[in-house]
Write a protein that holds these residues in place. Structure first.
Motif, mmCIF file in Angstrom:
data_model
loop_
_atom_site.group_PDB
_atom_site.id
_atom_site.type_symbol
_atom_site.label_atom_id
_atom_site.label_comp_id
_atom_site.label_asym_id
_atom_site.label_seq_id
_atom_site.Cartn_x
_atom_site.Cartn_y
_atom_site.Cartn_z
ATOM 1 N N ARG A 143 0.866 -1.362 0.027
ATOM 2 C CA ARG A 143 -0.061 -0.074 0.077
ATOM 3 C C ARG A 143 0.904 1.089 -0.040
ATOM 4 N NH1 ARG A 143 -2.450 -3.251 3.994
ATOM 5 N NH2 ARG A 143 -1.571 -1.671 5.544
ATOM 6 N N ASN A 144 0.317 2.310 -0.590
ATOM 7 C CA ASN A 144 0.954 3.576 -0.660
ATOM 8 C C ASN A 144 1.578 4.150 0.945
ATOM 9 O OD1 ASN A 144 1.101 4.486 -3.317
ATOM 10 N ND2 ASN A 144 -1.007 4.725 -3.361
ATOM 11 N N SER A 145 0.379 3.849 1.805
ATOM 12 C CA SER A 145 0.768 4.276 3.177
ATOM 13 C C SER A 145 2.108 3.370 3.792
ATOM 14 C CB SER A 145 -0.474 3.869 4.083
ATOM 15 O OG SER A 145 -0.722 2.541 4.054
ATOM 16 N N GLN A 146 2.294 2.445 3.418
ATOM 17 C CA GLN A 146 3.528 1.482 3.745
ATOM 18 C C GLN A 146 4.585 2.055 3.122
ATOM 19 O OE1 GLN A 146 2.052 -2.235 2.556
ATOM 20 N NE2 GLN A 146 0.878 -2.693 4.415
ATOM 21 N N LYS A 147 4.468 2.450 1.768
ATOM 22 C CA LYS A 147 5.758 3.152 1.059
ATOM 23 C C LYS A 147 6.067 4.484 1.898
ATOM 24 C CE LYS A 147 7.293 5.059 -3.334
ATOM 25 N NZ LYS A 147 6.590 5.420 -4.570
ATOM 26 N N GLY A 186 9.943 7.193 5.172
ATOM 27 C CA GLY A 186 10.248 7.910 6.589
ATOM 28 C C GLY A 186 10.219 9.421 6.345
ATOM 29 N N HIS A 187 10.377 10.087 7.286
ATOM 30 C CA HIS A 187 10.171 11.574 6.969
ATOM 31 C C HIS A 187 11.811 12.035 6.404
ATOM 32 C CE1 HIS A 187 9.501 15.900 7.791
ATOM 33 N NE2 HIS A 187 10.734 16.083 8.355
ATOM 34 N N GLN A 188 11.450 12.591 5.254
ATOM 35 C CA GLN A 188 12.812 13.117 4.454
ATOM 36 C C GLN A 188 13.612 11.942 4.184
ATOM 37 O OE1 GLN A 188 14.375 16.350 6.865
ATOM 38 N NE2 GLN A 188 12.968 17.859 6.019
ATOM 39 N N VAL A 192 11.562 2.010 -3.361
ATOM 40 C CA VAL A 192 10.411 1.351 -2.903
ATOM 41 C C VAL A 192 9.374 1.733 -3.731
ATOM 42 C CG1 VAL A 192 8.757 1.710 -0.703
ATOM 43 C CG2 VAL A 192 11.370 2.246 -0.427
ATOM 44 N N LYS A 193 8.716 0.516 -3.948
ATOM 45 C CA LYS A 193 7.567 0.436 -5.061
ATOM 46 C C LYS A 193 6.335 -0.280 -4.295
ATOM 47 C CE LYS A 193 10.550 0.624 -9.117
ATOM 48 N NZ LYS A 193 10.894 -0.343 -10.247
#
Length: 293
Positions: free
Chosen positions: A232-236, A241-243, A272-273
């Motif tokens: 899922r996009n949220s897992q990506k 992570g931030h920056q 990451v895909k």
């Protein structure tokens, strides 16, 4: 006289199968973390002496499948019952001996030597250990029972000696300088996945697959390109992570481990895909190598 045989390691999740495999082989071939369901494939580790070859096989923990990837993992475990010369059934001092009783019944019917290993005995006392030996003797009456602590190497020398005694006479199955049946790319993806298991929580590590797209090696260094697939996009977003700090941490720690593993300088790019619902896609599972023979 030369002996050789396949010694397959099976058992429920999180009992220490991968730690045991690494201790017996003397190399870190299998991921070992505090999280269950770490091993996803059968991984062979080969121990050679002048007159013997032991082909150890680590397998995924036995579980009731919740999605197609876990069905394939269970097939890896069950295939280990079919081609073993010696079976190591690993349990520990805390799990319920009757967990996954269906699989245990298959083990009880095997005609080959079975060694029941009660692991993590450093976390128990003598009274409980005696009780567990009695229970396991009733469940697997034909098995030899050996208490061990794989983490502390207690009992592993005795186990290796007994395996040598039980090995059938046979020529070697693999070249005597071969350590495993897996290619270098496999261990790159496993080491990256190990870092993800260590640094991320909840479902995210179990929704991840790592594929090595490129592996270019010379005498001094290795250039690696890898892709982390999530569902899922949220897992990506979580993986990056931030920056990009979370992904950078995973990449750095993986690079350090890979440099120790290959004893070479590592240059690595990781992307990451999203591959939606890959754990339930037979096509994607085949592409990722979940195809027990």
């Amino acid at each position: 006289m030369h002996k050789a045989g396949f010694v397959n390691i099976v058992g429920n999740p999180n009992v220490g199968k991968s730690t045991l495999m690494n201790q017996l082989v003397g190399e870190k071939l299998s991921i070992a973390t505090f999280k269950a369901q770490t091993t996803r494939h059968r991984i062979m580790g080969i121990v050679n002496t002048d007159n013997a070859q032991i082909v150890f096989s680590d397998t995924p923990g036995v579980l009731k499948p919740n999605y197609k990837m876990q069905e394939m993992m269970l097939q890896f475990s069950e295939s280990a019952l079919a081609d073993a010369d010696i079976l190591l059934y690993v349990t520990d001092v805390v799990e319920d001996p009757k967990k996954n009783i269906d699989f245990l019944e298959k083990v009880s019917k095997m005609q080959i030597p079975v060694i029941l290993l009660i692991n993590k005995i450093d976390e128990s006392d003598q009274q409980r250990l005696v009780m567990l030996v009695d229970i396991w003797h009733s469940l697997l009456p034909n098995a030899e029972i050996l208490p061990i602590s794989a983490q502390n190497k207690f009992g592993t020398d005795i186990l290796l000696k007994r395996i040598y005694e039980l090995l059938p006479e046979s020529p070697a199955f693999f070249d005597k300088d071969q350590l495993t049946d897996k290619p270098a790319k496999f261990f790159v993806s496993e080491i990256i996945r190990e870092k993800i298991l260590r640094y991320y929580d909840k479902e995210v590590p179990y929704s991840v697959e790592v594929v090595v797209d490129s592996f270019k090696e010379n005498e001094q260094q290795i250039h690696i390109g890898a892709v982390i697939y999530v569902e899922r996009n949220s897992q990506k977003g979580i993986i990056i992570g931030h920056q990009g700090h979370a992904l950078k941490k995973v990449s750095t720690e993986a690079r350090k481990s890979l440099e120790r593993f290959f004893n070479k300088k590592i240059f690595m790019e990781i992307f990451v895909k999203v591959d939606k619902d890959w754990r339930n896609s037979q096509k994607e599972l085949n592409n990722f190598g979940y195809n027990p023979e």
